[in-house]
Write a protein that holds these residues in place. Structure first.
Motif, PDB file in Angstrom:
ATOM      1  N   VAL A  17       4.136  -9.072   3.442  1.00 30.03           N
ATOM      2  CA  VAL A  17       4.575  -7.898   2.526  1.00 30.03           C
ATOM      3  C   VAL A  17       6.171  -8.192   2.076  1.00 30.03           C
ATOM      4  CG1 VAL A  17       2.789  -6.429   3.131  1.00 30.03           C
ATOM      5  CG2 VAL A  17       5.186  -6.313   4.537  1.00 30.03           C
ATOM      6  N   ALA A  18       6.234  -7.775   1.125  1.00 25.47           N
ATOM      7  CA  ALA A  18       7.921  -7.930   0.347  1.00 25.47           C
ATOM      8  C   ALA A  18       8.535  -6.931   1.552  1.00 25.47           C
ATOM      9  CB  ALA A  18       8.092  -7.239  -0.918  1.00 25.47           C
ATOM     10  N   ASP A  19       9.644  -7.070   1.915  1.00 24.03           N
ATOM     11  CA  ASP A  19      10.251  -6.464   2.879  1.00 24.03           C
ATOM     12  C   ASP A  19      10.600  -4.924   2.405  1.00 24.03           C
ATOM     13  OD1 ASP A  19      10.474  -8.834   3.769  1.00 24.03           O
ATOM     14  OD2 ASP A  19      12.596  -8.832   4.722  1.00 24.03           O
ATOM     15  N   ASN A  20      10.584  -4.653   1.266  1.00 24.40           N
ATOM     16  CA  ASN A  20      10.784  -3.269   0.797  1.00 24.40           C
ATOM     17  C   ASN A  20       9.638  -2.446   0.540  1.00 24.40           C
ATOM     18  OD1 ASN A  20       9.891  -4.346  -1.553  1.00 24.40           O
ATOM     19  ND2 ASN A  20      11.504  -3.930  -2.730  1.00 24.40           N
ATOM     20  N   THR A  21       8.372  -2.908   1.049  1.00 22.80           N
ATOM     21  CA  THR A  21       7.004  -2.291   0.803  1.00 22.80           C
ATOM     22  C   THR A  21       7.068  -1.219   2.120  1.00 22.80           C
ATOM     23  OG1 THR A  21       5.940  -4.335   0.627  1.00 22.80           O
ATOM     24  CG2 THR A  21       4.646  -2.459   1.015  1.00 22.80           C
ATOM     25  N   LEU A  22       6.804   0.199   1.164  1.00 19.98           N
ATOM     26  CA  LEU A  22       6.497   1.106   2.076  1.00 19.98           C
ATOM     27  C   LEU A  22       5.175   1.278   2.932  1.00 19.98           C
ATOM     28  CD1 LEU A  22       7.892   3.684  -0.552  1.00 19.98           C
ATOM     29  CD2 LEU A  22       9.118   3.159   1.859  1.00 19.98           C
ATOM     30  N   LEU A  23       5.215   1.705   3.783  1.00 21.59           N
ATOM     31  CA  LEU A  23       3.786   1.859   4.557  1.00 21.59           C
ATOM     32  C   LEU A  23       2.603   2.329   3.756  1.00 21.59           C
ATOM     33  CD1 LEU A  23       2.268   1.383   7.131  1.00 21.59           C
ATOM     34  CD2 LEU A  23       3.121   3.608   8.068  1.00 21.59           C
ATOM     35  N   VAL A  24       3.076   3.468   3.000  1.00 25.77           N
ATOM     36  CA  VAL A  24       1.935   4.300   2.040  1.00 25.77           C
ATOM     37  C   VAL A  24       1.548   3.071   1.216  1.00 25.77           C
ATOM     38  CG1 VAL A  24       3.522   5.186   0.464  1.00 25.77           C
ATOM     39  CG2 VAL A  24       1.272   6.310   0.944  1.00 25.77           C
ATOM     40  N   ASP A  25       2.466   2.138   0.418  1.00 27.31           N
ATOM     41  CA  ASP A  25       1.872   1.386  -0.417  1.00 27.31           C
ATOM     42  C   ASP A  25       0.963   0.131   0.275  1.00 27.31           C
ATOM     43  OD1 ASP A  25       3.392   2.503  -2.290  1.00 27.31           O
ATOM     44  OD2 ASP A  25       5.068   1.614  -2.202  1.00 27.31           O
ATOM     45  N   TYR A  26       1.468  -0.257   1.399  1.00 29.14           N
ATOM     46  CA  TYR A  26       0.719  -1.204   2.215  1.00 29.14           C
ATOM     47  C   TYR A  26      -0.602  -0.670   2.362  1.00 29.14           C
ATOM     48  CZ  TYR A  26      -1.053  -4.236   5.681  1.00 29.14           C
ATOM     49  OH  TYR A  26      -1.962  -5.138   6.514  1.00 29.14           O
ATOM     50  N   ILE A  27      -0.858   0.529   2.842  1.00 27.45           N
ATOM     51  CA  ILE A  27      -2.271   1.291   3.219  1.00 27.45           C
ATOM     52  C   ILE A  27      -2.963   1.352   2.006  1.00 27.45           C
ATOM     53  CG2 ILE A  27      -3.142   3.698   3.861  1.00 27.45           C
ATOM     54  CD1 ILE A  27      -0.796   3.915   5.670  1.00 27.45           C
ATOM     55  N   ARG A  28      -2.558   1.887   0.832  1.00 30.39           N
ATOM     56  CA  ARG A  28      -3.015   2.200  -0.372  1.00 30.39           C
ATOM     57  C   ARG A  28      -3.498   0.724  -1.261  1.00 30.39           C
ATOM     58  NH1 ARG A  28      -3.867   6.796  -2.905  1.00 30.39           N
ATOM     59  NH2 ARG A  28      -3.855   5.788  -5.067  1.00 30.39           N
ATOM     60  N   GLU A  29      -2.436   0.001  -1.408  1.00 31.05           N
ATOM     61  CA  GLU A  29      -2.517  -1.196  -2.394  1.00 31.05           C
ATOM     62  C   GLU A  29      -3.223  -2.469  -1.568  1.00 31.05           C
ATOM     63  OE1 GLU A  29      -2.297  -0.472  -5.451  1.00 31.05           O
ATOM     64  OE2 GLU A  29      -1.617   1.530  -5.214  1.00 31.05           O
TER      65      GLU A  29
END
Lengths: 159, 264, 786
Positions: A17-29
């Motif tokens: 993942v890109a280093d600035n990825t938020l946990l919520v974006d990882y979970i959703r996207e």
């Protein structure tokens, strides 16, 4: 990019993942677990609450990289079977209307019950309202959410 | 959020060396203020050095009357620590009222203190308790540490590792939350120690946290809520915004101070 | 357990929401999804001199940057207002143009200038930041009174002094005469504060252009997908109606703000065609604060006259309504026909005159928000009543009782013909439930703890299910306000209800199914409610103004009537009986008084096999209906709020909140009470917490939850809800509508209670701790002076 690995809802997952990825974006996207919602950008509404290593956190205010090695539970992974007692209590007590805040509410609710049970404190109506400071609902006026959590708490304790 | 490079430090010295090579790196503690700030594009660090898991910066130790709290100890862990509650319940109560439960699971004392938000709770406590803020380089007294709004004595690349203080004879924090953000609109920490009374005010000052010396003098004369209620509080240098003007905040400083003293 | 009318059936729709399986617009993703972000104005009022997108266009992953000139060249139409209001001098509205993407001028902070399409959301947002717009900044005006003054900035060229219309309702001469004859006149200036609707799901859209089929699909957070399709096709010319499918999937609350087609949906749909990509846009909360239509924002001066016996003799109202920078869809009707028509409240008023001036300011558009006009009327009337009672030294409840309308139908002086109600009965029930008799003792107990206790009333009536279509048409409405339904009985006997109503929290999947159960005895699990998709459902008007019950459900009932008639014909034929002897009970179709019967599914099968149907009957079992009510419905209630104020800080605690409502017939009490809870919470929010604030330059100061105070669980009490229902005679089911009641009724009850507690009637919404404390200081200063 950073390689991350964690356990989400009991399954090991790994991704770059890109280093600035938020946990919520990882979970959703990335994981496409869309039950975790985003309702604000200032960490206040609580629609994104998940459990990280057994504790409620706002997944919009944590980097995915910071969850490296963690055990994450989302609303999709809460039930061990058909419905978690807290999910059942929300239905039984009409603790939801549009449903958007509901996953975060339920994740916060199970967290608060676990903490109160662990400390032996009584989860009164006042305590429930106080504990919900970080979860905003626009539909229910909280009346039935408070009832649902009290009911769910007793169901969890007796389960 | 802008692009950035993420680093995870396992201890304080690793964190300090990680950040030294960065262009515009910042330490990431619990992230409960920094990440929303970055989302709003009010901060765009080139690197984040995640210190939330720095093992030598986590935990609470108590020796007699002396309390030491690792900088990466979460608000929830401070609030729920039974030994600390026995020695200094006021700091536990304060921590248990920062933000909401999910924020308290991530937010840390070091992150809060380093940011020195003018409406944060911990700065009032540390100032009133005469705490010492320890960094990877030195010890800084709270009186010297909090310089102004969002400003501290920290140098670039310097990292807080722990805070320590002597538990007071009496102490309590009274907070009046902003109706929207729930940050302190006024928060007053009053503490009584052998060295005398100290009263610190957060949320109200246009320069950030400050000591209310008139109240301290009144409490040195007589430790009672009435002593502070009788002190005249000027609205000069207090914040005015859509939630309340300086006159209202001046009133709240008195009311919250009296409540803190009463609860101590 | 019964699943029919009156049963608190648990909701069918809950399982997907409590397990995280709801499908909201942002949960949907297309193959090769592109993302949109908008270039917005940072200024409240400025000329756009030039737009330089070269840096943004050069960024990797950027597909296109499109502006308003291209939009205009493609013939995309301006955004319309759906209701023409005629000024008292006979002139039409001074309506300024609103293009989805501005070309020459921006008129509020957040105004849309260009749309950026990129491969990821992050790239789109970063590229939007990289678009350079050169502005000539103009003076801005945000205040609705100041904007009318000579010399105020001219916001639209064709609206002199920024006035859109100057409209009146009622008889001014008779009202003036009444006031002249009055023994007492109460005069007030009342501000109804500006609110941000804040459904928890932010707006979102996914536009999909299918080049091969020349077809468009729009997934969007809409309360009324068919109206959206009509607007996007017939008015905005983005896509032809028969080539456009609009889907409103699970929608996370609306409260009015999702009625409208906003610039973003228009731009996304158009951009999808321009780029031949599926375009997705999801609002951030910050964008929502800037651009979702706000609510309320009235300044009113009013006089209410009373005779020596305390009977109202005249009520005169002069209101300025802030419409914001552009006229949104219902912005013209909300402060006129949805407001001044309710100025009679629950009271017999012989003369009323309401004058409303609608004005442009450099703020976000203002439109219908939960209650829409009726909360403004209610707050005005009910604050006047308490103030008059205070001034005349009479009990506020008794002053209300003295003026209550007692018999129905009652023709008010402001159009409405109230069909039913029991105002004294609601007051009785509310007073009993709130233990008003014990208030004095409770006040004394509070005083013993240094606290100030107060009690406040609000007796309100509202008009729901706005109708009939011909009447609203004659008043300027651009559409009909009926609703449609189709009932499909499948060959196996299960049923699908296709409704033009849209559920975004209202529980239709359950309550609409209860209608079928009540009629035929079929389990609600065998009934599927289909809504929110223009490809599946016939044209419908959607959900707003508490219309799903009084209009939408009655359309279903009309269709069920037709199904029942056909079922009886088929059964009579098969069972060789007279149609009149056939009864339908518990899922069986019987000859009354005999044991001869058909199972429900056997009738369905008979209809579709068509082997043995009456002579000339068409096969199948599917009926549609359109229901156009003969009148509005008129829910009413008395609400009682009891508060305790901490004089040291001005903090108000609501200790109890009681309401006794007349909703007519209730389908599902659990659901109705849930609606009331939510409405009251929003009403308390308006009264004590919520306020949209712009600074003088037009910058939004309350742009996030850091500064806009949303009601949270610990701000609110649990509520006591009593029912005092009188069925509506104006629709077959006798429903009145419940969705907005709490938001309409609660604010004056709260403010009246706080004023009562602190002994100062000079208090505006929101009554924040700082304002209450300041009001208390006024009292002490006055007392010191005396």
């Amino acid at each position: 990019m950073t390689e991350i690995s964690m356990v989400v809802n009991g399954k090991s997952v790994k991704a770059d993942v890109a280093d600035n990825t938020l946990l919520v974006d990882y979970i959703r996207e990335s994981l496409r677990l869309t039950g975790t919602h985003v309702g604000c950008d200032t960490s206040q509404c609580g629609a994104c609450v998940v459990h990280v290593d057994g504790k409620a956190v706002k997944s919009c205010t944590m980097l995915a990289a910071s969850a490296q090695g963690s055990d994450v539970t989302t609303i999709e992974g809460l039930a061990n079977g058909d419905l978690h007692p807290m999910q059942a209590a929300f239905k039984e007590n009409h603790g939801l209307q549009c449903g958007f805040c509901t996953p975060g509410m339920i994740m916060s609710a199970t967290d608060m019950v676990a903490r109160y049970n662990a400390s032996g404190k009584e989860l009164t109506e006042e305590a429930i309202r106080d504990e919900l400071e970080g979860n905003i609902c626009r539909c229910t006026g909280y009346h039935n959410i408070v009832k649902a959590i009290a009911d769910g708490a007793s169901k969890m304790t007796n389960a | 959020m802008s692009e950035l490079k993420y680093h995870k430090a396992s201890n304080a010295s690793e964190a300090a060396s990680m950040i030294s090579g960065t262009e515009d790196g910042k330490f990431l503690a619990g992230g409960q203020t920094l990440l929303p700030t970055m989302k709003a594009k009010l901060a765009a660090p080139s690197d984040l050095v995640d210190v939330s898991g720095a093992s030598d910066m986590i935990g609470i130790s108590i020796s007699g009357n002396t309390v030491s709290i690792g900088a990466m100890t979460t608000h929830a862990d401070v609030a729920g620590n039974p030994e600390l509650n026995a020695v200094c319940p006021s700091i536990c109560a304060l921590a248990g009222n920062i933000g909401d439960p999910a924020v308290r699971h991530r937010g840390t004392i070091g992150g809060s203190v380093a940011n020195n938000d003018p409406a944060a709770d911990y700065p009032a406590a540390l100032l009133a308790l005469g705490a010492t803020i320890t960094t990877n380089n030195r010890d800084i007294s709270a009186d010297d540490f909090f310089v102004g709004m969002f400003e501290t004595a920290l140098e670039d690349g310097e990292i807080i590792t722990k805070v320590s203080f002597d538990a007071p004879e009496k102490g309590a924090y009274a907070k009046f939350p902003n109706p929207a953000s729930r940050y302190a609109m006024v928060g007053v920490f009053a503490a009584k120690s052998s060295g005398g009374a100290r009263v610190a005010v957060t949320g109200a000052g246009s320069d950030g946290v400050f000591r209310q010396s008139d109240m301290e003098a009144a409490l040195d004369g007589s430790w009672s809520p009435d002593s502070v209620s009788d002190v005249s509080v000027s609205a000069d240098n207090l914040l005015s915004d859509i939630h309340g003007d300086a006159a209202y905040r001046a009133n709240l400083v008195k009311v919250m101070a009296a409540r803190a003293v009463a609860n101590a | 357990m019964s699943e029919g009318i009156g049963a608190s059936v648990r909701r069918k729709e809950d399982k997907r929401f409590i397990t995280g399986k709801g499908k909201y617009t942002d949960d949907i993703r297309q193959e090769n999804q592109a993302y949109a972000a908008f270039v917005r104005s940072p200024h409240a009022h400025a000329v756009v001199k030039s737009i330089d997108a070269s840096e943004a266009e050069a960024m990797e992953g950027v597909v296109a940057v499109l502006n308003g000139h291209q939009l205009t060249e493609d013939g995309i139409g301006n955004i319309i207002a759906g209701w023409a209001i005629t000024s008292k001098d006979g002139s039409g509205m001074n309506m300024g143009a609103w293009s989805a993407l501005c070309t020459e001028k921006v008129r509020y902070v957040g105004d849309t200038i260009a749309i950026v399409i990129a491969d990821t959301q992050e790239i789109a947002r970063n590229a939007a930041d990289a678009v350079m717009v050169d502005f000539d900044i103009l003076p801005a005006e945000v205040n609705p009174e100041a904007t009318l003054a000579d010399g105020a900035p001219q916001i639209h060229d064709n609206a002199p002094n920024n006035q859109i219309y100057d409209w009146e309702l009622g008889d001014e001469a008779a009202t003036d005469a009444g006031l002249a004859s009055a023994a007492h006149v109460t005069e007030m200036e009342i501000i109804n504060n500006r609110l941000s609707p804040n459904p928890m799901e932010p707006r979102a859209a996914i536009a999909i252009f299918d080049e091969a089929e020349d077809h468009y699909t729009l997934y969007t957070t809409s309360q009324n997908p068919h109206v959206a399709r009509l607007l996007l096709s017939a008015f905005y010319q983005v896509a032809p109606e028969h080539k456009l499918r609009v889907v409103a999937p699970d929608v996370g609350g609306g409260f009015g703000s999702k009625i409208y087609v906003y610039p973003e949906e228009i731009a996304c749909l158009w951009a999808s065609m321009k780029t031949n990509r599926s375009v997705k846009w999801t609002s951030t909360r910050s964008e929502a604060f800037l651009t979702d239509a706000h609510g309320r924002d009235h300044v009113t001066r009013a006089k209410m006259g009373f005779d020596a016996n305390g009977k109202i003799v005249g009520f005169k109202v002069d209101t300025i309504a802030n419409i914001g920078a552009y006229m949104s869809l219902f912005s013209s009707v909300t402060p006129t026909y949805l407001y001044a028509t309710l100025l009679s409240g629950q009271y017999d008023m012989p003369a009323i005159h309401g004058n409303v001036r609608a004005v442009y300011t450099n703020t976000a558009p203002v439109d219908a928000y939960r209650g829409a006009g009726r909360p403004e009327a209610t707050y005005l009337v009910e604050r006047m009543m308490d103030t008059a009672a205070l001034e005349m030294g009479v009990d506020p409840a008794e002053l209300r009782r003295k003026n209550f309308i007692q018999s129905f139908p009652y023709q008010t002086q402001v159009i409405m013909n109230y069909d039913s109600g029991d105002f004294p009965g609601c007051m009785d029930k509310a007073q009993a439930a709130a233990d008003v008799a014990g208030f004095a003792a409770r006040k004394a107990e509070s005083a013993s703890r240094g606290k100030l206790r107060g009690i406040g009333y609000s007796s309100f009536i509202e008009a729901c299910g706005i109708a009939p279509s011909a009447a609203v048409g004659s008043l300027g409405c651009g559409v009909g306000l009926w609703e449609s339904a189709e009932v499909r009985v499948n060959p196996v006997g299960t049923i699908e209800i296709l409704t033009g109503s849209h559920s975004h929290g209202q529980s239709h999947e359950t309550t609409f199914a209860q209608l079928v159960n009540d009629r035929f005895g079929i389990p609600i699990d065998n009934v599927q409610i289909v809504h929110g998709d223009t490809d599946k459902v016939q044209f419908g008007m959607g959900t707003y103004g508490s219309r799903s019950g009084p209009v939408g459900m009655n359309a279903i009932v009309k269709a069920l009537d037709k199904v029942e008639a056909k079922v009886k014909k088929i059964a009579a034929h098969v069972l060789e009986a007279s149609e009149d002897d056939i009864v339908i009970e518990a899922g069986e179709v019987k000859i009354a008084g005999t044991d001869k019967k058909m199972a429900w599914h056997e009738v369905g099968l008979a209809a579709y096999t068509a082997h043995n149907l009456p002579e000339g009957m068409e096969p199948g079992l599917k009926e549609g209906a359109f229901f156009d009510p003969i009148n509005f419905s008129f829910p009413s209630a008395t609400l009682i709020c009891e508060v305790e104020v901490d004089p040291d800080t001005g903090v108000t605690d609501i200790l109890q909140f009681t309401t006794a409502d007349d909703f007519g017939v209730i389908i599902n009490p659990m659901v109705v009470e849930g609606q009331v809870h939510g409405g009251i919470a929003q009403g308390i929010g308006q009264a004590m917490l919520e306020n949209v604030v712009y600074d003088d330059s037009g910058q939004l100061l309350t742009g996030s939850y850091m500064d806009y105070a949303m009601p949270r669980a610990d701000d609110l009490p649990s509520f006591t809800i009593e029912h005092n229902n009188v069925p509506s005679p104006s629709n077959p089911l006798g429903l009145k509508g419940c969705g907005e009641a709490g938001a309409i009724g609660a604010p004056p009850a709260v403010i009246n209670a706080i004023c009562n507690a602190i002994g100062n009637n000079n208090l505006s919404m929101p009554a924040t701790p700082s304002k209450v404390w300041a009001a208390l200081q006024e009292v002490s200063t006055q007392q010191a002076a005396e």
